[in-house]
Write a protein that holds these residues in place. Structure first.
Motif, PDB file in Angstrom:
ATOM      1  N   LEU A   1       0.217  -7.967   3.523  1.00 51.13           N
ATOM      2  CA  LEU A   1      -0.128  -6.628   3.006  1.00 51.13           C
ATOM      3  C   LEU A   1       1.014  -5.698   3.760  1.00 51.13           C
ATOM      4  N   ILE A   2       1.380  -4.919   2.981  1.00 47.87           N
ATOM      5  CA  ILE A   2       2.630  -3.916   3.589  1.00 47.87           C
ATOM      6  C   ILE A   2       2.531  -2.444   3.403  1.00 47.87           C
ATOM      7  N   ILE A   3       2.613  -1.831   4.388  1.00 45.01           N
ATOM      8  CA  ILE A   3       2.773  -0.205   3.869  1.00 45.01           C
ATOM      9  C   ILE A   3       4.026   0.084   3.453  1.00 45.01           C
ATOM     10  N   ALA A   4       4.402   0.362   2.350  1.00 42.19           N
ATOM     11  CA  ALA A   4       5.581   0.476   1.834  1.00 42.19           C
ATOM     12  C   ALA A   4       6.189   2.075   1.855  1.00 42.19           C
ATOM     13  N   HIS A   5       7.460   1.976   2.417  1.00 38.87           N
ATOM     14  CA  HIS A   5       7.969   3.209   2.345  1.00 38.87           C
ATOM     15  C   HIS A   5       9.548   3.228   1.656  1.00 38.87           C
TER      16      HIS A   5
ATOM     17  N   LEU B   1       0.837  -1.178  -0.087  1.00 39.74           N
ATOM     18  CA  LEU B   1      -0.187  -0.001  -0.046  1.00 39.74           C
ATOM     19  C   LEU B   1       0.981   1.127   0.050  1.00 39.74           C
ATOM     20  N   VAL B   2       0.613   1.975  -0.799  1.00 37.62           N
ATOM     21  CA  VAL B   2       1.304   3.377  -0.942  1.00 37.62           C
ATOM     22  C   VAL B   2       0.253   4.481  -1.048  1.00 37.62           C
ATOM     23  N   GLY B   3       0.874   5.766  -0.298  1.00 38.56           N
ATOM     24  CA  GLY B   3      -0.210   6.636  -0.422  1.00 38.56           C
ATOM     25  C   GLY B   3       0.217   7.773   0.441  1.00 38.56           C
ATOM     26  N   PRO B   4      -0.163   8.974   0.299  1.00 35.97           N
ATOM     27  CA  PRO B   4       0.391  10.286   1.007  1.00 35.97           C
ATOM     28  C   PRO B   4       0.046  10.154   2.508  1.00 35.97           C
ATOM     29  N   SER B   5       0.818  10.579   3.518  1.00 37.80           N
ATOM     30  CA  SER B   5       0.300  10.722   4.851  1.00 37.80           C
ATOM     31  C   SER B   5      -1.090  10.783   4.989  1.00 37.80           C
TER      32      SER B   5
ATOM     33  N   ASP C   1       3.993  -8.235  -5.125  1.00 40.77           N
ATOM     34  CA  ASP C   1       3.353  -8.815  -6.510  1.00 40.77           C
ATOM     35  C   ASP C   1       2.407  -7.538  -7.112  1.00 40.77           C
ATOM     36  N   GLU C   2       1.841  -6.668  -6.181  1.00 39.50           N
ATOM     37  CA  GLU C   2       0.799  -5.507  -6.679  1.00 39.50           C
ATOM     38  C   GLU C   2       0.945  -4.608  -5.803  1.00 39.50           C
ATOM     39  N   LEU C   3       0.712  -3.224  -6.253  1.00 35.76           N
ATOM     40  CA  LEU C   3       0.840  -1.851  -5.598  1.00 35.76           C
ATOM     41  C   LEU C   3      -0.415  -1.400  -5.463  1.00 35.76           C
ATOM     42  N   LEU C   4      -1.029  -0.877  -4.501  1.00 35.82           N
ATOM     43  CA  LEU C   4      -2.131  -0.023  -4.472  1.00 35.82           C
ATOM     44  C   LEU C   4      -1.873   1.337  -4.045  1.00 35.82           C
TER      45      LEU C   4
END
Ligand SMILES: Nc1ncnc2c1ncn2[C@@H]1O[C@H](COP(=O)(O)OP(=O)(O)OP(=O)(O)O)[C@@H](O)[C@H]1O
Length: 583
Positions: A528-532, A369-373, A541-544
């Motif tokens: 499920l990983i919150i990626a930094h 999972l990526v996304g702004p704070s 495998d996939e990014l959201l």
């Protein structure tokens, strides 16, 4: 949680106590023993009367002296036993209430802990229950035996001499008129004192748990002022209570003295004129004490009882809050796909945090999972942990809504490594094994620590696995805490992994160790990983991409880098790949 109770109500208090099923046999014994004690005290003046009259007539009957001694012994023994048994009941009831409260609090949903300060909740279990215990042990039977003593004494007094009784009872309405409003005032003050005390404890808890923040930001002055303000408020409420007490206590003493003077004066005249025997006068004076003493205790009983009403309100307020639902399906295979179906959620009505979020993490795959704070990434994790329920939509595992599963079973299949890697006071081993119901062998703990790259640093510590980590793990470094948290997750052998990558800058060696540990852990699990970090997103495998609670992009790193505007920006800033080519 707070309600204001102006009326004097027994019911909630009695309900709270009877729910603990105090032992009937002991209650009956206490009542019988206090009846014996009270009856003895009622007999004493009558025997004294006989003795005085006999002595006035020049003779003494040894049987009466013996009887008096026996009555005294009965009174003392019955008093001792009833005190102990009563304390036993009080302690037992309070232990039950404390158990119930603690059990209930542990099972309250996270939203409760979001809304309430832990120090305040703490004072419910410690102080409020203590207030209830005081009423049971110190006041309840004193009240009952006091009432019996008053009624018994009045009846005997009327028989002995109704005129003297009338003088004595004349002061009762005056006393009641003064004591009742003061009692009500006392209730309000003591209720405010309790609220203030709970707030004060809450404030102290907040400061003590974040003392490093306080010190590094020079918060001592502000905290001193806040703490002093709380102390001052408690002091002022204490004074208010004292002022009321200062009216009640001397007032009662004065009434007692006035009645005594009148009785002795008027009684003395009547003894001199031969209308009353000396023995009867002595008996009347003793009965007067047996009326006045319990009478003055009634005031403190009502105050204590009213305090207990406040405590009952607050305890009931907590106990009636709905708990998390633990029961559910047991026989579910956890190795299906984890999916969000149009999940919407808000912490409070004002702002939608997740807006129709849909995605799937296929079994044993990794989705980052990526996304702004503030875009809702941690909230997604909290929803999977079932800390909060979706307002709309559903979260499923292998097609079954997770809300239908047994809660403990579900959570036992999740390994959550959060950004701040919480570690509790205790040893390293206790922390790694935290929450496990089964017995864990030394080898298992070591194996988990090895996989988490923690074994070597643990062995280098003085007490190895038995090393105390300090409150919240303060004696460990950030990277060490993370690896302990990873070892804890590995030992659970969870089917689903929720990893919130730490953003803190570990030195490159620690970071590498942590990354390897994470990689070890991810094998064969749905993650499920919150990626930094770049390495994580490259391997997923996939990014959201989550933006303001909505999923605005799905794909691999290179796909998103090509067509997702925000991801390109994020990739440059957040993943620190500025200037690094990834294709
Ligand atoms: N317990 C809570 N009560 C009320 N609002 C909350 C709560 N927790 C988070 N929020 C709000 O929900 C929104 C999403 O928060 P969340 O922690 O999920 O974001 P995030 O994407 O994980 O952010 P970050 O990357 O900074 O950790 C934020 O606006 C935050 O203010």
């Amino acid at each position: 949680m707070e309600q204001t109770r102006e009326k004097f109500e027994w019911k909630p208090f009695l309900q709270l106590i009877t729910a603990e099923k105090p032992p009937i046999l002991i209650i009956t014994s206490v009542l019988i023993l206090s009846l014996i004690e009270t009856a003895s005290s009622l007999v004493v003046p009558l025997l004294t009367k006989r003795l005085v009259d006999l002595m006035a007539g020049g003779g003494v009957q040894t049987s009466i002296v013996a009887l008096l001694v026996m009555v005294f012994i009965a009174q003392t023994v019955a008093g001792g036993f009833s005190f102990y048994l009563l304390t036993y009941i009080g302690e037992k009831v309070v232990a039950g209430i404390r158990r119930k409260l603690w059990n209930h609090i542990l099972q309250l949903p996270i939203s409760f802990f979001d809304a309430n300060q832990s120090g305040e909740t703490l004072s419910r279990i410690t102080q409020d229950t203590n207030t209830i215990k005081t009423v049971i042990t110190n006041h309840l039977v004193t009240f009952i035996s006091g009432v019996i003593s008053i009624i018994g004494s009045v009846i005997i007094l009327v028989i002995l001499d109704w005129k003297m009784t009338a003088i004595m009872l004349g002061v009762v309405p005056v006393s009641v008129l003064i004591i009742l409003p003061l009692g009500r005032k006392m209730y309000k003050v003591s209720r405010k004192t309790q609220d203030e005390m709970a707030e004060f404890s809450g404030n102290l808890g907040r400061v003590l748990s974040e003392i490093r923040l306080v010190k590094s930001y020079n918060g001592e002055d502000a905290e001193r002022k806040k703490g002093f303000y709380g102390v001052q408020q408690l002091f002022l409420y204490g004074l208010k209570e004292a002022k009321i007490q200062a009216v009640i206590s001397p007032f009662m003493t004065t009434i007692l003295m006035v009645v005594l003077v009148i009785l002795i004066g008027y009684g003395g005249v009547r003894v001199a004129s031969g209308q009353l025997t000396a023995g009867t006068l002595v008996a009347i004076i003793i009965y007067m004490f047996q009326i006045v003493v319990p009478f003055s205790q009634l005031a403190s009983f009502f105050t204590a009882f009213q305090k207990a009403m406040g405590a009952t309100d607050r305890i009931q307020g907590l106990i009636t809050l709905p708990m998390e639902k633990y029961e559910g399906k047991q026989d579910t295979l956890m190795n299906g796909d984890l999916s969000f179906r149009d999940v919407s959620f808000s912490y409070n009505e004002s702002k939608l945090i997740l807006d129709r979020v849909s995605f799937t993490v296929p079994s044993n795959k990794t989705v980052a999972l990526v996304g702004p704070s503030g875009s809702g990434k941690t909230t997604v994790f909290s929803m999977i942990e079932r800390f909060y329920k979706p307002d709309k939509g559903s979260i499923n595992i292998g097609g079954i809504p997770i809300g239908e599963l047994d809660l403990s079973l579900w959570r036992s299949h999740i390994g959550y490594v959060s950004q701040d890697s919480p570690v509790m006071t205790g040893t390293i081993k206790e922390n790694i094994c935290y929450g496990l119901q089964r017995k864990v062998s030394e080898e298992e703990v070591h194996a988990a620590a090895k996989m988490a790259n923690a074994h070597d640093f643990i062995l280098a510590l003085e007490d190895k696995y038995a090393t105390q980590v300090g409150e919240r793990g303060v004696k460990l470094s950030g990277g060490q805490r993370q690896r302990i948290a990873i070892a804890r997750a590995i030992l659970r052998n969870p089917k689903i992994l929720l990893l919130d990558e730490a953003t803190s800058n570990l030195d490159s060696e620690s970071e590498l160790l942590v990354q390897h540990a994470v990689k070890n852990m991810m094998k064969g699990r749905t993650t499920l990983i919150i990626a930094h970090r770049l390495s994580t997103v490259l391997e997923a495998d996939e990014l959201l991409v989550l933006e303001d609670g909505r999923v605005t992009g799905k794909g691999t790193h290179s796909e998103l880098l090509e067509r997702h505007e925000l991801y390109q920006k994020l990739a440059k800033q957040q993943l620190k790949i500025n200037g690094v080519s990834t294709r």
